[in-house]
Design an enzyme around this catalytic site. Structure first.
Site, PDB file in Angstrom:
ATOM      1  N   TRP A   1       2.322   1.647  -3.359  1.00 51.72           N
ATOM      2  CA  TRP A   1       1.286   2.095  -4.303  1.00 51.72           C
ATOM      3  C   TRP A   1       1.204   3.619  -4.311  1.00 51.72           C
ATOM      4  O   TRP A   1       0.967   4.240  -5.351  1.00 51.72           O
ATOM      5  CB  TRP A   1      -0.072   1.500  -3.891  1.00 51.72           C
ATOM      6  CG  TRP A   1      -1.213   1.949  -4.768  1.00 51.72           C
ATOM      7  CD1 TRP A   1      -1.636   1.368  -5.922  1.00 51.72           C
ATOM      8  CD2 TRP A   1      -2.059   3.088  -4.576  1.00 51.72           C
ATOM      9  NE1 TRP A   1      -2.688   2.060  -6.451  1.00 51.72           N
ATOM     10  CE2 TRP A   1      -2.967   3.123  -5.645  1.00 51.72           C
ATOM     11  CE3 TRP A   1      -2.132   4.070  -3.598  1.00 51.72           C
ATOM     12  CZ2 TRP A   1      -3.948   4.104  -5.768  1.00 51.72           C
ATOM     13  CZ3 TRP A   1      -3.095   5.053  -3.720  1.00 51.72           C
ATOM     14  CH2 TRP A   1      -3.990   5.065  -4.794  1.00 51.72           C
ATOM     15  N   HIS A   2       1.420   4.225  -3.140  1.00 45.77           N
ATOM     16  CA  HIS A   2       1.312   5.681  -3.046  1.00 45.77           C
ATOM     17  C   HIS A   2       2.440   6.395  -3.766  1.00 45.77           C
ATOM     18  O   HIS A   2       2.303   7.567  -4.115  1.00 45.77           O
ATOM     19  CB  HIS A   2       1.258   6.122  -1.584  1.00 45.77           C
ATOM     20  CG  HIS A   2      -0.086   5.936  -0.979  1.00 45.77           C
ATOM     21  ND1 HIS A   2      -0.480   4.744  -0.440  1.00 45.77           N
ATOM     22  CD2 HIS A   2      -1.138   6.784  -0.854  1.00 45.77           C
ATOM     23  CE1 HIS A   2      -1.724   4.859   0.000  1.00 45.77           C
ATOM     24  NE2 HIS A   2      -2.148   6.095  -0.243  1.00 45.77           N
ATOM     25  N   GLY A   3       3.556   5.735  -3.933  1.00 42.03           N
ATOM     26  CA  GLY A   3       4.635   6.403  -4.656  1.00 42.03           C
ATOM     27  C   GLY A   3       5.879   5.534  -4.697  1.00 42.03           C
ATOM     28  O   GLY A   3       6.130   4.745  -3.785  1.00 42.03           O
TER      29      GLY A   3
ATOM     30  N   SER B   1       0.833  -1.201   0.000  1.00 44.95           N
ATOM     31  CA  SER B   1       0.000   0.000   0.000  1.00 44.95           C
ATOM     32  C   SER B   1       0.875   1.261   0.000  1.00 44.95           C
ATOM     33  O   SER B   1       0.582   2.231  -0.701  1.00 44.95           O
ATOM     34  CB  SER B   1      -0.903  -0.026   1.234  1.00 44.95           C
ATOM     35  OG  SER B   1      -1.609   1.155   1.338  1.00 44.95           O
TER      36      SER B   1
ATOM     37  N   PHE C   1      -0.225   9.613  -7.442  1.00 50.23           N
ATOM     38  CA  PHE C   1      -0.219   8.207  -7.039  1.00 50.23           C
ATOM     39  C   PHE C   1      -0.794   7.308  -8.113  1.00 50.23           C
ATOM     40  O   PHE C   1      -1.382   7.720  -9.042  1.00 50.23           O
ATOM     41  CB  PHE C   1      -0.981   8.043  -5.722  1.00 50.23           C
ATOM     42  CG  PHE C   1      -0.400   8.871  -4.623  1.00 50.23           C
ATOM     43  CD1 PHE C   1       0.977   8.905  -4.434  1.00 50.23           C
ATOM     44  CD2 PHE C   1      -1.186   9.656  -3.829  1.00 50.23           C
ATOM     45  CE1 PHE C   1       1.535   9.689  -3.440  1.00 50.23           C
ATOM     46  CE2 PHE C   1      -0.652  10.437  -2.830  1.00 50.23           C
ATOM     47  CZ  PHE C   1       0.708  10.459  -2.637  1.00 50.23           C
TER      48      PHE C   1
END
Lengths: 377, 473
Positions: B324-326, B321, B473
């Site tokens: 996934w954000h960066g 997770s 993102f």
């Protein structure tokens, strides 16, 4: 009924959404212009290349942002809310001081010595200026230096607490010391205004302007005329001075607040406007004066200083010329187009005026260029 | 094109809504599709072809997979589709990060570095990749039949309200609405959807942007010489910024979709009122949490495996997770940080919280979330630790003037972030967002929404371009 009500309500919201687009196309309501350094983006032509590079979208968005209907009113509304509810402003570098006295941040920085360029550099510049003044003096020409006053220095008690800090000597102190040491002809308006402060009937600075009030500028003009007469051994211009009172600020008396783009106009208190009157057969003093200054000198123009002398040019920031002069091809002439030696030869007095924020650059390279004419082999 | 821009609110949206409302029902999906393509192409004129091509491939693969009965063949096509989608995501989003780290390693051992031209990240790729995966997996799991019409599938992926920053809509949640949503196409939904859009716009423009300006100012300073109080105002401003920015966007997306008759899933449920990190993740970016649970955690075995493996699965989901954000280590660290809390809460912290009453767990959780945002906001680990030191050193140093406007909006932001703590206020909020409106309530809403809309437009006019945090993102 409920179904109809919701239908009409939805139509209302659609009209709200479409209203700016309609206003943009048809200009139904007349809106005011925004003041200050505002340059709206131009429209852009569509091209495949521009589309795929994203330039078209970027520029079109800028254009639509700047031109949509009611935009100026919305900007004003935003500024008005910030000012009225939060006591803040969105105008660049404007500071709201105590009792809603307005300042420009650069003048506060200058007051605290933040932009100090150093004693040795200042001594070097003033020495150069002194050598130039001596040389021109021998040719019967004079340089008068005018240190325009700093509103922050005049009202230091109005600086907001969050910007207060210990003062260190800055450009003003150092330049003033060097000017005196070199025995230059200087008119220090900070000291002059401090002396006048408790004796005058109207404010020398308004709450809303960054420049001296027109009333204060009148005192400067009187003194400047005396200085010109003193250095050139000429007569004082024959004129009488009256004061016009107004409850609406004029000229630069609300120049900061004008740029804040609010709905409300700043009023309150009386504003005094000196007016100079000459006789019908008045003959201007036969002197040619060139003034090199920042924006403070415009007040002298508004008051008619130029009408008192036979020749008067204003070289604004040593870039633009007032009144306009033209090249043979009819294009406007700027200072870079002139022959400096010729101009010096035909000028009797140079007035170099500068506010505290520009003091480090007094003369705006006139001194360096003129110095090179006489001293550079 | 961002929702909180003049070009969207005053040009794109009215023109789109007008056309959508007046065209015949059979052209409504086509209208959305054309405007969605334009919407995406406006900001990413080249990448639109990437979406169009991959959706075509996916549609074909999923169609083939559905028609097959042999399990291993279905599995191969599932793997192929997932690999293509994740491959694109990895290529565009993580290759820069991967090459940078490989080069760092090669530099350290004195080997020549790999030459590489940095790639630009297509807007919203993380969101639509996850949606394409839900399509193929849902069809594979036989949860829903595949769409018969390619353009309907294209519409599911490219539906502009949720295309670039979510909510992440799972295929089976929206498949039927694409085919027929006539039951929801009424003025009540149009009006409440519009109100939701305006509320989201106000959250973004009137709160998030103001908080963001202060946070940017604080995070651009030297952390070593910064006053601790200033550091706290900076991270708290960022805490509010990220919440109002992202939840504001979600509100706008849900609102526009509702105006068209779609029901998109909720993405936020007052996350700062959580009393544990586990609860926080049930309230924050809920659609990502659900996706991670259904398409990663459960396939990994979920909590039907040994406790040790469960903890590992949890932790892994949060690392994913974070990533996934960066594509950056600070996001990984942020994921690890949250993953660790989830494991600790399962081990003992949740039991402790139960004995502490209602307020203390809430304060602790909020505190832990705020500290987590330090890693999220600051890219480099050393800077993040320096900032944390400043937070807790209580040092006196350079101070940033807050101003009445910041303090006022900060307090308003805090009030609304914790508005749902009380049952009555929670019910009131639910009524605004979900309830049906009587005529008198509509009458009340008119001036409120008009004021919010005008204030938001006034703010956008003055601020100019307002990019959303979650777009990267």
């Amino acid at each position: 009924m409920e179904i109809n009500f919701k239908k009409y309500l939805m139509i209302f919201w659609m009209m709200v959404l479409f209203a700016p687009m309609i206003q943009w196309s048809l200009h139904i309501f007349k809106g005011g212009e925004l003041k200050g350094a505002v340059e709206n983006a131009p429209d852009v032509d569509f091209s495949i290349k521009g589309w795929f590079s994203g330039d078209y979208q970027h520029n079109k968005e800028k254009y639509l942002n700047d031109w949509f209907g009611f935009r100026n009113d919305l900007v004003r509304l935003h500024n008005q809310i910030d000012y009225s509810f939060f006591g803040t402003t969105n105008a660049n570098s404007v500071v709201i001081g105590k009792d809603r006295y307005f300042f420009e941040k650069g003048y506060i920085d200058a007051y605290y010595g933040t932009n100090f360029i150093g004693d040795s550099l200042i001594a070097d510049r003033v020495h150069k200026l002194s050598m130039l003044a001596d040389t021109l003096g021998k040719l019967g020409k004079h340089i008068i230096i005018v240190e325009a006053p700093n509103k922050v220095r005049f009202y230091p008690e109005m600086i907001p607490d969050y910007l207060r800090k210990p003062m260190v000597p800055g450009n003003y102190e150092s330049f003033s010391r060097e000017f005196n040491a070199e025995k230059l002809k200087v008119f220090d308006c900070n000291a002059y205004f401090a002396k006048l402060r408790d004796t005058v009937s109207f404010p020398l600075f308004t709450k809303y302007g960054t420049h001296w009030s027109m009333y204060g500028a009148g005192f400067v003009m009187d003194s400047l005329q005396k200085l010109v007469a003193e250095v050139s051994l000429s007569e004082l211009p024959l004129c009488t001075k009256t004061i016009d009172i107004s409850d609406v600020p004029r000229y630069t008396d609300a120049d900061i607040t004008e740029g804040m783009n609010l709905f409300s106009r700043f009023r309150g208190g009386n504003f005094a406007y000196p007016q100079y009157h000459t006789e019908e057969n008045f003959t201007p003093i036969p002197l040619k004066i060139v003034s090199i200054s920042d924006s403070f000198y415009w007040s002298m123009i508004y008051l008619g200083f130029q009408n008192m002398y036979q020749g008067n040019q204003f070289w604004y920031y040593y870039t633009d010329i007032w009144p306009d002069r033209f090249l043979p091809n009819s294009q406007k002439m700027s200072v870079s187009d002139i022959n400096l030696q010729d101009e010096i030869n035909h000028t009797d007095i140079f007035i170099m005026m500068s506010s505290e924020v520009n003091l480090s650059n007094i003369g705006f390279s006139f001194v360096e260029q003129a110095y090179d004419l006489y001293f550079k082999k | 094109m961002v929702f909180s821009s003049i070009v969207f609110v005053l040009y794109f949206l009215p023109l789109f809504l007008f056309l959508y409302f007046v065209v015949d029902r059979k052209y409504k999906n086509l209208t959305i599709l054309l405007f969605s393509v334009f919407f995406y192409a406006w900001g990413a004129p080249k990448f639109i072809f990437v979406i169009l091509t991959t959706t075509l491939l996916d549609f074909f693969l999923v169609g083939q997979m559905d028609s097959m009965t042999t399990p291993w063949k279905r599995k191969i096509l599932l793997s192929l589709s997932v690999t293509v989608n994740l491959g694109l995501l990895f290529y565009f989003k993580y290759s820069n990060f991967f090459i940078e780290n490989v080069n760092l390693f090669l530099e350290n051992i004195g080997v020549t570095q790999i030459s590489w031209t940095k790639l630009v990240l297509p807007i919203g790729i993380s969101f639509y990749t996850f949606e394409t995966i839900t399509y193929v997996v849902d069809v594979y799991r036989r949860i829903h039949k595949p769409l018969k019409n390619f353009w309907d599938y294209q519409l599911y992926i490219i539906l502009f309200p949720k295309l670039i920053a979510g909510p992440i809509v799972r295929y089976h949640d929206i498949a039927d609405q694409i085919a027929d949503r006539s039951a929801n196409e009424n003025n009540e939904n149009r009006l409440t959807g519009f109100y939701r859009f305006v509320i989201g716009l106000a959250k973004k423009v009137l709160i998030a942007n103001q908080m963001g300006a202060h946070a940017d100012l604080v995070f651009s300073q030297d952390f070593h010489t910064m006053n601790s109080m200033t550091a706290w105002t900076g991270i708290l401003a960022y805490t509010l910024q990220i919440y109002y920015d992202f939840s504001g966007y979600s509100d706008m997306a849900i609102g526009i979709a509702r105006m068209l008759g779609f029901r998109l899933p909720e993405n936020f449920n007052s996350p700062y009122t959580s009393r544990s990190i586990t609860e926080f993740w049930r309230r924050w970016h809920m659609t990502l949490g659900n996706w991670m649970k259904n398409y990663l955690y459960i396939p990994l075995g979920g909590n039907r495996v040994s406790p040790g493996r469960t903890y590992f699965n949890l932790w892994l989901v949060f690392v994913a997770s974070g990533l996934w954000h960066g594509a950056s280590w600070n996001f990984v660290l942020w994921g690890v940080y949250h993953g660790c809390f989830l494991v600790i809460e399962r081990l003992f912290l949740s039991k402790w919280y139960l004995k502490m009453g209602r307020i203390i767990p809430l304060v602790f959780t909020f505190f832990f979330v705020v500290i987590g945002w330090v890693f999220f906001r600051i890219e480099h680990f050393n800077d993040a630790t320096n900032f944390l030191k400043t937070l807790f050193s209580w040092q006196v140093g350079n101070e940033i003037h807050l101003g009445i406007k910041f303090i006022f909006i900060f307090i308003v932001g805090l009030i609304f972030a914790f508005f749902a703590l009380n049952k009555r206020t929670q019910a009131f909020q639910d009524q605004i967002f979900e309830g049906s409106f009587s005529i008198s309530r509509h009458i009340v809403m008119v001036p409120v929404m008009l004021i919010l809309l005008i204030l938001s437009l006034a703010s956008i006019s003055s601020f100019g371009f307002n990019p959303f945090i979650y777009f990267r993102f």
